[in-house]
Enzyme design. Structure first.
Site, short mmCIF file in Angstrom:
data_model
loop_
_atom_site.label_atom_id
_atom_site.label_comp_id
_atom_site.label_asym_id
_atom_site.label_seq_id
_atom_site.Cartn_x
_atom_site.Cartn_y
_atom_site.Cartn_z
N LYS A 191 82.08 66.18 55.31
CA LYS A 191 82.04 67.48 54.65
C LYS A 191 82.31 67.36 53.15
CE LYS A 191 84.19 72.07 55.15
NZ LYS A 191 85.30 72.78 55.84
N CYS B 167 80.54 74.00 58.08
CA CYS B 167 81.32 75.20 57.78
C CYS B 167 81.22 75.71 56.33
CB CYS B 167 82.77 74.97 58.19
SG CYS B 167 83.73 76.50 58.41
N GLU C 51 82.75 72.88 64.58
CA GLU C 51 83.73 72.12 63.80
C GLU C 51 85.04 72.01 64.59
OE1 GLU C 51 85.49 72.32 59.22
OE2 GLU C 51 84.92 74.17 60.26
#
Length: 320
Positions: free
Chosen positions: A153, A194, A81
């Site tokens: 995300k 993440c 990321e």
């Protein structure tokens, strides 16, 4: 091996798999997943690096690692990321955010083409819906330099980390609303980023609704949360989905305010760590050969897909 078309885009409702936050699914028709890649093992690499507030310096690191990986026979390299930029001031990344056809991403597309390698670029600062927001976007580039797929995300990191600091990702980032799985020469890939790691229903949907074989988790975990939960969460996702997990991680101190945990890792469908850097601070990459026959062997011997009694949103359970 020919790749099937990647153009199909289906809402989850159409596939009878509505994610409870109204998230959609984008990817191949599920019937194609089993045949995505069943040949010889494919060599993949997982990167660990310490990104800084300098786009050119970070690209130089990524370029060097890509060329070294190509020389090692790697065909698919996964970056963490925020690989291209980590700033020290609020709002810096929003000012730098670009569309996926902008010069920053096109530079990485050229790198993939020149190296003859697929790249997973996790956590790119994509230009958002307005001047105050960006998307945190996981971009998949093929070996011809074409952007094959992207995932914004879904779960944003708005957390008060004990003994650390308060993070408010939603202040500058707009959440995505689409679940992404895509066929590749390395298996059917499920794209995440993440903090998504803490929401197992997303991974359950990727596996059981959309037939993912490899889960990608590019990350920049904090030192505190990484020490407590990083590896155990990754191994849990591998075990419960019977997928390979490739988790590229940011490592060490990026600036005076921010430090990441490190520990880039590849885990097999049995939950065994098969590749890992020697420490949690080094810049480099670890290599493993993905054998999709192992995915099928684990699933055949322990057929949890056949034994499941409810779907990923728990709606089929009776509540009392």
């Amino acid at each position: 091996m020919a790749l099937a078309s990647l153009a199909a885009s289906l809402p989850i409702a159409a596939a009878a798999a509505r994610f409870r936050f109204g998230v959609r699914f984008r990817g191949m028709a599920s019937a194609s997943a089993a045949g995505a890649a069943t040949g010889a093992p494919a060599r993949v690499g997982v990167v660990q690096m310490t990104s800084v507030g300098d786009v050119n310096a970070n690209y130089a690191t990524c370029s060097r690692l890509t060329k070294e990986a190509a020389a090692s026979g790697v065909k698919f390299l996964c970056f963490p990321e925020v690989f291209s930029f980590i700033g020290s001031k609020d709002g810096e990344s929003v000012k730098l955010a670009e569309p996926l056809d902008g010069p920053i991403m096109q530079r990485y597309c050229s790198l993939a083409k020149e190296s003859g390698m697929w790249l997973s670029l996790g956590g790119f600062q994509e230009k958002g819906p307005d001047d105050s927001h960006q998307y945190n976007t996981h971009v998949l580039i093929d070996d011809s330099g074409k952007v094959r797929s992207s995932y914004r995300k879904i779960h944003l990191f708005d957390v008060d980390v004990p003994g650390n600091m308060v993070y408010k990702e939603s202040r500058f980032t707009t959440a995505g609303d689409t679940i992404v799985a895509v066929d590749s020469p390395f298996g059917r890939l499920g794209l995440t980023v993440c903090y998504d790691l803490r929401f197992p229903e997303l991974y359950q949907i990727l596996r059981f609704k959309h037939e993912a074989q490899v889960l990608l988790v590019p990350s920049a975990f904090t030192k505190v949360t990484g020490e407590a939960h990083w590896e155990i969460l990754l191994r849990a996702r591998a075990i419960e989905t019977q997928c390979y997990v490739i988790a590229a991680a940011q490592a060490g101190k990026h600036n005076e305010k921010r430090e990441s945990y490190g520990d880039s890792i590849i885990i097999d469908p049995w939950g065994t760590v098969i590749a890992q850097l020697p420490d949690r601070l080094s810049t480099g990459f670890a290599v493993a050969d993905l054998d999709l026959s192992k995915v099928e062997a684990v699933r055949t011997r322990m057929p949890i897909a056949e034994h499941r009694k409810f779907d990923s949103d728990w709606k089929s359970l009776t509540h009392q």
